[in-house]
Scaffold this active site. Structure first.
Site, PDB file in Angstrom:
ATOM      1  N   SER A 188      49.378 -38.632  32.426  1.00 28.35           N
ATOM      2  CA  SER A 188      48.720 -39.569  33.348  1.00 28.35           C
ATOM      3  C   SER A 188      49.238 -39.474  34.782  1.00 28.35           C
ATOM      4  O   SER A 188      49.319 -40.490  35.492  1.00 28.35           O
ATOM      5  CB  SER A 188      48.814 -41.011  32.810  1.00 28.35           C
ATOM      6  OG  SER A 188      48.196 -41.088  31.543  1.00 28.35           O
TER       7      SER A 188
ATOM      8  N   GLY B  68      46.750 -38.637  28.769  1.00 24.76           N
ATOM      9  CA  GLY B  68      45.344 -39.041  28.765  1.00 24.76           C
ATOM     10  C   GLY B  68      45.134 -40.525  28.504  1.00 24.76           C
ATOM     11  O   GLY B  68      44.018 -40.958  28.230  1.00 24.76           O
TER      12      GLY B  68
ATOM     13  N   LYS C 114      41.971 -27.987  29.701  1.00 23.98           N
ATOM     14  CA  LYS C 114      41.665 -28.224  28.273  1.00 23.98           C
ATOM     15  C   LYS C 114      40.287 -27.646  27.912  1.00 23.98           C
ATOM     16  O   LYS C 114      39.945 -26.555  28.364  1.00 23.98           O
ATOM     17  CB  LYS C 114      41.783 -29.722  27.957  1.00 23.98           C
ATOM     18  CG  LYS C 114      43.117 -30.292  28.435  1.00 23.98           C
ATOM     19  CD  LYS C 114      43.407 -31.682  27.955  1.00 23.98           C
ATOM     20  CE  LYS C 114      44.747 -32.143  28.513  1.00 23.98           C
ATOM     21  NZ  LYS C 114      45.174 -33.437  28.035  1.00 23.98           N
TER      22      LYS C 114
ATOM     23  N   GLU D 234      56.237 -34.066  28.188  1.00 26.21           N
ATOM     24  CA  GLU D 234      55.021 -34.878  28.164  1.00 26.21           C
ATOM     25  C   GLU D 234      55.085 -35.856  26.997  1.00 26.21           C
ATOM     26  O   GLU D 234      54.737 -35.486  25.855  1.00 26.21           O
ATOM     27  CB  GLU D 234      53.793 -33.979  27.985  1.00 26.21           C
ATOM     28  CG  GLU D 234      53.629 -32.943  29.080  1.00 26.21           C
ATOM     29  CD  GLU D 234      52.207 -32.420  29.124  1.00 26.21           C
ATOM     30  OE1 GLU D 234      51.529 -32.678  30.118  1.00 26.21           O
ATOM     31  OE2 GLU D 234      51.777 -31.774  28.152  1.00 26.21           O
TER      32      GLU D 234
ATOM     33  N   ASN E 264      45.794 -28.463  33.642  1.00 23.00           N
ATOM     34  CA  ASN E 264      45.366 -28.052  32.300  1.00 23.00           C
ATOM     35  C   ASN E 264      43.943 -28.555  32.107  1.00 23.00           C
ATOM     36  O   ASN E 264      43.720 -29.758  31.948  1.00 23.00           O
ATOM     37  CB  ASN E 264      46.339 -28.678  31.278  1.00 23.00           C
ATOM     38  CG  ASN E 264      45.911 -28.427  29.847  1.00 23.00           C
ATOM     39  OD1 ASN E 264      44.973 -27.676  29.581  1.00 23.00           O
ATOM     40  ND2 ASN E 264      46.607 -29.061  28.914  1.00 23.00           N
TER      41      ASN E 264
ATOM     42  N   GLU F 197      48.494 -31.660  22.105  1.00 22.61           N
ATOM     43  CA  GLU F 197      47.216 -31.605  21.391  1.00 22.61           C
ATOM     44  C   GLU F 197      47.202 -30.490  20.353  1.00 22.61           C
ATOM     45  O   GLU F 197      46.385 -30.488  19.441  1.00 22.61           O
ATOM     46  CB  GLU F 197      46.066 -31.471  22.403  1.00 22.61           C
ATOM     47  CG  GLU F 197      45.833 -32.811  23.095  1.00 22.61           C
ATOM     48  CD  GLU F 197      45.398 -32.722  24.538  1.00 22.61           C
ATOM     49  OE1 GLU F 197      44.912 -31.661  24.971  1.00 22.61           O
ATOM     50  OE2 GLU F 197      45.566 -33.736  25.253  1.00 22.61           O
TER      51      GLU F 197
ATOM     52  N   HIS G 229      51.501 -27.557  23.541  1.00 20.58           N
ATOM     53  CA  HIS G 229      50.943 -28.799  24.077  1.00 20.58           C
ATOM     54  C   HIS G 229      50.787 -29.800  22.929  1.00 20.58           C
ATOM     55  O   HIS G 229      50.493 -29.419  21.798  1.00 20.58           O
ATOM     56  CB  HIS G 229      49.594 -28.529  24.744  1.00 20.58           C
ATOM     57  CG  HIS G 229      49.100 -29.727  25.488  1.00 20.58           C
ATOM     58  ND1 HIS G 229      48.467 -30.767  24.861  1.00 20.58           N
ATOM     59  CD2 HIS G 229      49.199 -30.064  26.800  1.00 20.58           C
ATOM     60  CE1 HIS G 229      48.183 -31.705  25.767  1.00 20.58           C
ATOM     61  NE2 HIS G 229      48.614 -31.296  26.945  1.00 20.58           N
TER      62      HIS G 229
HETATM   63  P1  PGA Z   1      46.797 -36.164  31.479  1.00 22.17           P
HETATM   64  O1  PGA Z   1      47.124 -34.888  30.548  1.00 22.17           O
HETATM   65  O2  PGA Z   1      47.262 -35.834  32.866  1.00 22.17           O
HETATM   66  O3  PGA Z   1      45.304 -36.338  31.383  1.00 22.17           O
HETATM   67  O4  PGA Z   1      47.549 -37.321  30.896  1.00 22.17           O
HETATM   68  C1  PGA Z   1      48.339 -34.211  30.674  1.00 22.17           C
HETATM   69  C2  PGA Z   1      48.348 -33.030  29.755  1.00 22.17           C
HETATM   70  O5  PGA Z   1      47.675 -33.056  28.739  1.00 22.17           O
HETATM   71  O6  PGA Z   1      49.049 -32.022  30.030  1.00 22.17           O
END
Ligand code: PGA
Length: 257
Positions: free
Chosen positions: A218, A181, A16, A175, A14, A105, A103
């Site tokens: 992560s 992140g 983003k 997730e 992803n 976010e 997601h």
């Molecule tokens: P990350 O993000 O691997 O940077 O933790 C995962 C995601 O947002 O799907």
């Protein structure tokens, strides 16, 4: 329809809003250059660039031996007055094989409700665009013992309209919000517990086998092998580590073993 990921380990990146066009093109080019090391019979790869970059990345991926193009989000209508949105039809026009929906976010950062996320997913599934349905609890919810309750609420509107025709087109991404992140990966026990709960929820509501479940939060080359070794894990949805070809390809190689 049989999905391109059936029976394979899945690694979806992803991207983003992290990359400008030039960086996205370089990343796709470098992924393609390293793809030969990945056994496409065992691993299914995909990338989700910004929707503004779909055209450019589609062109580069046309030379790929199987890396799929995905979208980060999708609207349930074919077309209409929905400023700033991209319809499932527009995404299919760009050869997107799947889209993410829900997601964290978008759920937590942009306040998308469970019913809105479900509407996005159902509109795509009804029109043949596969969905990676993201779910997961916040740290506060986990600490107050509400993980399962939250997952049930996130799936409730979707499962009340579930149709077995959607099964081949559906992937779950668990997730935990606190692991995205942050560098704070969930423990193997936490991942196993959440994935098992999702499998049980799925079976109890649909009487079907649970679709593949990806873990996200992560994921890095140094923690992925042990996560993927869990029976309940079918792959990863990756943010940060998907932004460098080296680390994305290292994840892909782990998925190929
Ligand atoms: P990350 O993000 O691997 O940077 O933790 C995962 C995601 O947002 O799907």
């Amino acid at each position: 329809m049989t999905s391109p990921w059936k029976g394979k380990n899945i690694v979806f990146g992803n991207w983003k809003m992290a990359l400008d066009l030039n960086a996205a093109q370089t990343l796709a080019t470098n992924i393609l250059a390293g793809e030969a090391k990945v056994d496409s019979a065992k691993a299914c790869l995909g990338v989700c660039p910004s929707s503004l970059h779909l055209s450019a990345i589609r062109e580069l991926l046309s030379g790929s031996k199987g890396t799929l193009l995905g979208s980060q989000n999708a609207h349930w209508e074919e077309s209409g007055a929905y400023t700033g949105e991209n319809s499932w039809k527009q995404l299919k026009d760009f050869d997107c094989a799947f889209t993410l929906v829900g997601h964290s976010e978008r759920r937590h950062g942009l306040f998308e409700s469970h019913s809105l996320v479900s509407q996005r997913a159902l509109g795509c599934l009804e029109n043949g665009l596969a969905v990676v349905f993201c779910c997961g609890e916040t740290l506060e919810e986990r600490e107050s013992g509400k993980m399962l309750e939250v997952l049930q609420e996130q799936f409730e509107p979707l499962l009340s309209s579930w149709n077995s025709d959607f099964s081949e087109m559906f992937i779950i991404a668990y997730e935990p919000v606190w692991a995205i992140g942050t560098g704070k990966v969930a423990t193997l026990e936490e991942i196993q517990e959440a994935h098992r709960s999702l499998q049980e929820l799925w079976k109890s509501k649909t009487s079907e086998e649970c679709p593949p479940i990806l873990y996200g939060g992560s994921v890095k080359p140094d923690n992925f092998a042990e996560i993927l070794a869990l029976d309940e894990v079918n792959g990863a949805l990756v943010g940060g580590a998907s932004l460098k070809a080296d680390s994305f390809l290292a994840l892909a190689e782990i998925a190929s073993q």
